[in-house]
Design a protein around this motif. Sequence first.
Motif, PDB file in Angstrom:
ATOM      1  N   ASP A 146     -32.111  22.612  -0.884  1.00  0.00           N
ATOM      2  CA  ASP A 146     -30.702  22.947  -1.126  1.00  0.00           C
ATOM      3  C   ASP A 146     -29.954  22.802   0.194  1.00  0.00           C
ATOM      4  O   ASP A 146     -30.560  22.707   1.264  1.00  0.00           O
ATOM      5  N   LEU A 147     -28.628  22.804   0.096  1.00  0.00           N
ATOM      6  CA  LEU A 147     -27.808  22.548   1.283  1.00  0.00           C
ATOM      7  C   LEU A 147     -27.974  23.603   2.376  1.00  0.00           C
ATOM      8  O   LEU A 147     -28.016  23.281   3.567  1.00  0.00           O
ATOM      9  N   SER A 148     -28.086  24.870   1.996  1.00  0.00           N
ATOM     10  CA  SER A 148     -28.177  25.916   3.027  1.00  0.00           C
ATOM     11  C   SER A 148     -29.438  25.755   3.870  1.00  0.00           C
ATOM     12  O   SER A 148     -29.490  26.240   5.003  1.00  0.00           O
ATOM     13  N   HIS A 149     -30.447  25.081   3.316  1.00  0.00           N
ATOM     14  CA  HIS A 149     -31.684  24.897   4.084  1.00  0.00           C
ATOM     15  C   HIS A 149     -31.444  23.973   5.290  1.00  0.00           C
ATOM     16  O   HIS A 149     -32.110  24.111   6.312  1.00  0.00           O
ATOM     17  N   ALA A 177     -33.651  23.324  -9.154  1.00  0.00           N
ATOM     18  CA  ALA A 177     -33.254  23.226  -7.740  1.00  0.00           C
ATOM     19  C   ALA A 177     -32.169  22.136  -7.679  1.00  0.00           C
ATOM     20  O   ALA A 177     -31.314  22.090  -8.554  1.00  0.00           O
ATOM     21  N   MET A 178     -32.170  21.275  -6.672  1.00  0.00           N
ATOM     22  CA  MET A 178     -31.105  20.267  -6.557  1.00  0.00           C
ATOM     23  C   MET A 178     -31.419  19.020  -7.384  1.00  0.00           C
ATOM     24  O   MET A 178     -32.475  18.418  -7.203  1.00  0.00           O
ATOM     25  N   PRO A 179     -30.524  18.622  -8.269  1.00  0.00           N
ATOM     26  CA  PRO A 179     -30.761  17.373  -9.011  1.00  0.00           C
ATOM     27  C   PRO A 179     -30.576  16.145  -8.113  1.00  0.00           C
ATOM     28  O   PRO A 179     -30.073  16.249  -7.000  1.00  0.00           O
ATOM     29  N   ASP A 181     -28.549  13.429  -6.979  1.00  0.00           N
ATOM     30  CA  ASP A 181     -27.099  13.286  -7.055  1.00  0.00           C
ATOM     31  C   ASP A 181     -26.634  12.542  -5.807  1.00  0.00           C
ATOM     32  O   ASP A 181     -26.832  13.005  -4.689  1.00  0.00           O
ATOM     33  N   GLU A 183     -23.683  11.845  -4.424  1.00  0.00           N
ATOM     34  CA  GLU A 183     -22.693  12.488  -3.549  1.00  0.00           C
ATOM     35  C   GLU A 183     -23.361  13.562  -2.686  1.00  0.00           C
ATOM     36  O   GLU A 183     -23.042  13.712  -1.506  1.00  0.00           O
ATOM     37  N   THR A 184     -24.267  14.326  -3.299  1.00  0.00           N
ATOM     38  CA  THR A 184     -24.967  15.374  -2.552  1.00  0.00           C
ATOM     39  C   THR A 184     -25.870  14.754  -1.481  1.00  0.00           C
ATOM     40  O   THR A 184     -25.928  15.235  -0.347  1.00  0.00           O
ATOM     41  N   PHE A 187     -23.780  13.803   1.353  1.00  0.00           N
ATOM     42  CA  PHE A 187     -23.307  14.978   2.082  1.00  0.00           C
ATOM     43  C   PHE A 187     -24.441  15.623   2.884  1.00  0.00           C
ATOM     44  O   PHE A 187     -24.213  16.166   3.967  1.00  0.00           O
ATOM     45  N   TYR A 188     -25.660  15.565   2.362  1.00  0.00           N
ATOM     46  CA  TYR A 188     -26.830  16.041   3.119  1.00  0.00           C
ATOM     47  C   TYR A 188     -26.914  15.282   4.456  1.00  0.00           C
ATOM     48  O   TYR A 188     -27.087  15.879   5.518  1.00  0.00           O
ATOM     49  N   ARG A 194     -23.964  16.035  11.499  1.00  0.00           N
ATOM     50  CA  ARG A 194     -22.966  16.871  12.155  1.00  0.00           C
ATOM     51  C   ARG A 194     -23.621  18.047  12.882  1.00  0.00           C
ATOM     52  O   ARG A 194     -23.268  18.353  14.019  1.00  0.00           O
TER      53      ARG A 194
END
Lengths: 226, 226
Positions: A146-149, A177-179, A181, A183-184, A187-188, A194
Amino acid sequence: MTTPCILCVAITGSVPTKAANPAVPISITEQVESTHAAFEAGASICHAHVRNDDETPSSDPDKFARLMEGVQKHCPGMIIQFSTGGRSGAGRERGGMLSLRPDMASLSVGSNNFPTRVYENPPELVDWLASEMKTHAVKPEIEAFDLSHIHKAAEMNRDGRIPGQLYVQFVMGVKNAMPVDRETFDFYIQTLNRLAPDAQWCAAGIGPNQIVLNEWAIAAGGHTRA
Amino acid sequence: MTTPCILCVAITGSVPTKAANPAVPISITEQVESTHAAFEAGASICHAHVRNDDETPSSDPDKFARLMEGVQKHCPGMIIQFSTGGRSGAGRERGGMLSLRPDMASLSVGSNNFPTRVYENPPELVDWLASEMKTHAVKPEIEAFDLSHIHKAAEMNRDGRIPGQLYVQFVMGVKNAMPVDRETFDFYIQTLNRLAPDAQWCAAGIGPNQIVLNEWAIAAGGHTRA
Ligand SMILES: [Zn+2]
Ligand SMILES: [Zn+2]
Ligand SMILES: [Zn+2]
Ligand SMILES: [Zn+2]
């Protein structure tokens, strides 16, 4: 993108059994053979789980030691990565083999849902596994479900709990959990660049999604798992 | 953005005690008084936890019933939202008060880390809480502690487990979960708009971050919590 592509082979995983797929290598001998074949085919990282004789996941350090010895002998120069994932044991058992000093080990830095349960990585255990890896000079591969990880890994990198260049695997396609995707996925990469500009990453899709993710990852300059 | 701004007040939460902050309302009478003051000041949603006499979190349906009665009497038209969060009980206890038919209830659809523990929302419990809300016509507020929770909420919305317009709260600033991060906040909105175009959202920051998130949320057309 000029980063050389690293092919990572996950030879056994923690779930499939011989009944589900007779080709799954279960014994250490089978695992070494199958890793050797992948190595000849170009794989440079071996992501390893071990199993008990009844095929259930194990975290037995002796099994990991025998696997490491076999892989080192048959696949000179191959990077060995032990799984510290949650199916193979509870709590600190999961890191009992880190003193064998494999090149790498998987490290989950947060919790999330899996298909039928919670994948539990309590903060105290995350810190302990990271400190064991630091002590034994084992490079973590962060499993980002997931993104917070990704945020958490960058935080632990900044404060020294995970030293050096971060290596993150984006895991997509696990139910609850995360499909998978696009766009995701983009963004990851953007978030990792960053927060930790020198980080490297790879991607793993579960089941049929692996091919989709491999294509995205190769095109975007990441590493792949087969 | 012409959506009217909804001000949501979380009167007690599940953590602070009188020792930490003497102004925290603990008894039902104190909670009703404090909600009334917020209502007069413009709050339109009351997000409610209840406590035992020793100030520990409770999921006692009788306490929720008395709180609801008091708020309905003193704050006519105010929306009452019960917390089904994980500190107040284990498993299905957390939803034992949904048959009281509050206007809304919080619903976590995934698991994540909290400062010192795993916030456990196993898939089976998520489905049960959602079905209880559906049965009793309680509108869920999805608590999104991570990006996959937005994907999961949209999936449950598509397949009817969460009927109607989605209402999602982005929670940022909880240690070991998602930090307060502007790029992530913008991507949350973008992802929700893409996956569930008619969804509404609000944002909650923990502690001093609340003000930052309120500013972002108001500027971006979301609702706020005070
Ligand atoms: Zn890999
Ligand atoms: Zn693995
Ligand atoms: Zn709200
Ligand atoms: Zn709450």
